[in-house]
Motif scaffolding. Sequence first.
Motif, short mmCIF file in Angstrom:
data_model
loop_
_atom_site.label_atom_id
_atom_site.label_comp_id
_atom_site.label_asym_id
_atom_site.label_seq_id
_atom_site.Cartn_x
_atom_site.Cartn_y
_atom_site.Cartn_z
N LYS A 121 0.76 -1.22 0.05
CA LYS A 121 0.14 -0.10 0.02
C LYS A 121 0.96 1.25 0.06
CE LYS A 121 -2.96 -1.12 3.34
NZ LYS A 121 -4.00 -1.24 4.35
N ARG A 122 1.95 0.94 0.59
CA ARG A 122 2.60 2.55 0.65
C ARG A 122 4.09 2.52 -0.21
NH1 ARG A 122 2.82 0.80 6.14
NH2 ARG A 122 4.84 -0.58 6.22
N GLY A 123 4.30 1.39 -0.88
CA GLY A 123 5.55 1.23 -1.54
C GLY A 123 5.76 2.22 -2.60
N LEU A 124 4.95 2.83 -3.30
CA LEU A 124 5.12 3.62 -4.40
C LEU A 124 5.56 4.78 -4.28
CD1 LEU A 124 1.89 2.24 -6.19
CD2 LEU A 124 3.98 2.22 -7.39
N ALA A 208 -2.20 9.17 -6.14
CA ALA A 208 -1.91 9.14 -4.71
C ALA A 208 -3.45 9.32 -4.13
CB ALA A 208 -1.06 10.10 -3.92
N THR A 209 -4.32 10.06 -4.41
CA THR A 209 -5.49 10.11 -3.98
C THR A 209 -6.25 8.98 -4.26
OG1 THR A 209 -6.26 11.62 -5.75
CG2 THR A 209 -5.81 12.85 -3.66
N GLY A 210 -6.18 8.23 -5.36
CA GLY A 210 -6.96 6.99 -5.78
C GLY A 210 -6.44 6.10 -4.93
N LEU A 211 -5.18 6.29 -4.17
CA LEU A 211 -4.75 5.21 -3.13
C LEU A 211 -5.49 5.65 -1.83
CD1 LEU A 211 -1.24 4.16 -3.86
CD2 LEU A 211 -3.41 2.80 -4.47
N GLY A 212 -6.10 6.68 -1.81
CA GLY A 212 -6.58 7.37 -0.45
C GLY A 212 -5.40 8.30 0.23
N TYR A 213 -4.48 8.55 -0.28
CA TYR A 213 -3.49 9.41 0.41
C TYR A 213 -4.15 11.00 0.01
CZ TYR A 213 -0.39 5.24 1.38
OH TYR A 213 -0.17 4.20 1.74
N LYS A 214 -3.71 11.81 0.89
CA LYS A 214 -4.16 13.02 0.85
C LYS A 214 -3.48 13.80 -0.63
CE LYS A 214 -2.77 16.32 3.98
NZ LYS A 214 -1.98 16.99 3.53
N ALA A 218 2.02 13.04 1.09
CA ALA A 218 1.43 12.25 2.39
C ALA A 218 2.06 10.71 2.05
CB ALA A 218 -0.09 12.45 2.44
N LEU A 219 1.83 10.15 0.74
CA LEU A 219 2.25 8.94 0.41
C LEU A 219 3.91 8.63 0.78
CD1 LEU A 219 2.01 6.09 -1.14
CD2 LEU A 219 2.39 7.51 -3.22
N TRP A 220 4.64 9.85 0.47
CA TRP A 220 6.09 9.62 0.82
C TRP A 220 6.33 9.46 2.43
CZ3 TRP A 220 9.23 13.45 -3.00
CH2 TRP A 220 9.00 13.13 -4.26
N ARG A 221 5.62 10.31 2.97
CA ARG A 221 5.62 10.41 4.46
C ARG A 221 5.19 9.20 5.24
NH1 ARG A 221 4.12 15.69 3.42
NH2 ARG A 221 2.04 15.40 4.07
N PRO A 227 2.58 7.35 11.71
CA PRO A 227 1.68 8.15 10.98
C PRO A 227 2.59 9.33 10.13
CG PRO A 227 0.74 7.78 13.13
CD PRO A 227 2.28 7.31 12.93
N ALA A 228 1.77 9.61 8.78
CA ALA A 228 2.72 10.30 8.34
C ALA A 228 3.02 11.88 8.94
CB ALA A 228 1.84 10.87 6.94
#
Length: 614
Positions: A121-124, A208-214, A218-221, A227-228
């Motif tokens: 989920k967070r590797g990209l 990133a928003t498609g994955l639910g990240y802001k 936020a994905l990077w953090r 938590p980010a």
Amino acid sequence: MKLKLMAAGAAIALVAGLGLAASTGAPAQAQTPAATPAAIPTPAEAKAFTDKAEADLEKLSEYVNKASWVRATYITEDTQWLEAKATAEITDLATKYAMQASLYDKTDADPVTRRKLDLLKRGLVVAAPQRPGAADQLATIASRLDSTYSTGKFQYGGKTLTLNDAEDIMAQSRDPAELKAVWEGWHSISPVMRGDYAELVKLANEGATGLGYKDTGALWRSGYDMPADAFAAETDRLWKQVEPFYKNLHCYVRARLNEKYGDGVQPRTGPIRADLLGNMWAQDWGNIYPLVAPKEDTSAYSLDDLLVKAGYDPVKMVKTGENFYSSLGFDPLPDTFWTRSQITRPRDREVVCHASAWDLDDKSDIRIKMCTKVNGDDFYTVHHELGHNYYQRAYSGQPWLFRGGANDGFHEAIGDFAGLSALTPTYLNQIGLLDKVPGEEGDIPFLMKMALQKIAFLPFGLLVDKWRWQVFDGQLTPATYNDGWWKLRTQYQGITPPGTRPADAFDPGAKYHVPGNVPYTRYFLAHIYQFQFHRAACKMEGWKGPLHRCSIYGNKAVGAKFKTMLEMGQSQPWPKELAAFTGETQTDASAVTDYFQPLNKWLIKANKGEKCGW
Ligand code: X8Z
Ligand code: ZN
């Protein structure tokens, strides 16, 4: 995924390695229809899912790596096309698996599967928008940005200069007019990138928003087992630990530059002119050591000169680096490393010169890609890059999704840790480069050299992503990209451009990792972890003297323990891996201040009467 692990190659840009950490925020429910089970999937279904994702991604990754390698070592229209096609394919696949992984959020999965789901989920580094053509568009822009940077050239003094040429001038010239012209010349290669960069930001955010990240920031953090938002606060906490020391160094260096160049070029107060610090980005001030050397430096030596005098060539520099790791008990590099690496800049084709380390097949095909010059900076970079390669080889026995650094800062810190020993006069003497190890009188000069590299770097290491976080979350727009960049450069580094910037300037684009889309906080972290590793290793070795004189060269027991941590890859949350080697579970910049303690004391005295700060 894997690809993130390559230190700084273009490929990393899109499909980042899978970081660790518990998932942050609340990644959206996957919208992938195919796999939507009616009930909560069983643990066995979750495991079957991660097994399949892992197998599919592994299969594709070797092909993507090869396409990226070919593009990075032979930039043409065609190789960009091939790389973009391959990267789009894996980014799209990895994004789909990231979405589907959320379907197992409520499953009571076994710990290994749970970690793999989190990593998926967070590797990209960049997620692809799930609409036709978007992944291709994103990959095409990414490959083009990286290539534009890497082939950048400008005219100076009747000659066409590459970045390599410009870096030599920035390091050696003491003529402020020349420094300004060359600095401005290099920064003229980036305005053309601004449109592409804005487009990349838009597409990456959509993914990133498609994955639910802001947003992508936020994905990077989210890759740090916390938590980010907590991670962002953590970087600020670490900066506060080292900021006073940075300010003391800044104050001292500014005074010496003022004495050298006069008030008209470098005033005694206020920010430092960015082009006077010996490096294109003012991120490493080691090259101006002769201008700021403490008066008591009677044993001055220049690693640049020592290497040249000893007849080193680029291959010998890499062999010397290999020998350092062998002394710790690491196996020699495979033959293919020597036949497949790019160690020097080819004469007849365009390449990405920014140094990187690669693992093409996740087994043994490790390589570096550098345009090595015989100087102290590259002597150091060789150790840095090889650290990536030895890490990659150490965790190659892990399942594919666990083949990565405990976090990306760890990946950057391995070779830096080796470099801390490899730069000591004791080691340089052991390998026959330096005749005589200076006594105690050499301590402050040595620490000054190290601080110009390590401490000067810290604010830069922090601000590059502070800028990108603001870009990704919309605080900065293309119209304010450049002003926002300089606001942070002045706030954190206390530097200023050598003249008014043109209206179309896009100065962040003149730093590799921005067009290369490589996250940068990793280097900030690495500049702390490496001192934690060093402090722990020296303690293990029973070292009683000052930390800066400790070298772990030849210590197989330290090497074996270090290897144990490296072999874990990203199978565990990073605090557990840090503890395995250091016994510590927190990032702790006191290791930095411990190492430099005598210099900080010395600086405070030397700065008496100065108006420090800017
Ligand atoms: O990019 C790198 C390495 C490759 S991972 C050469 N570094 C950063 C930079 O050059 O800006 C190492 C130090 C920081
Ligand atoms: Zn690196």
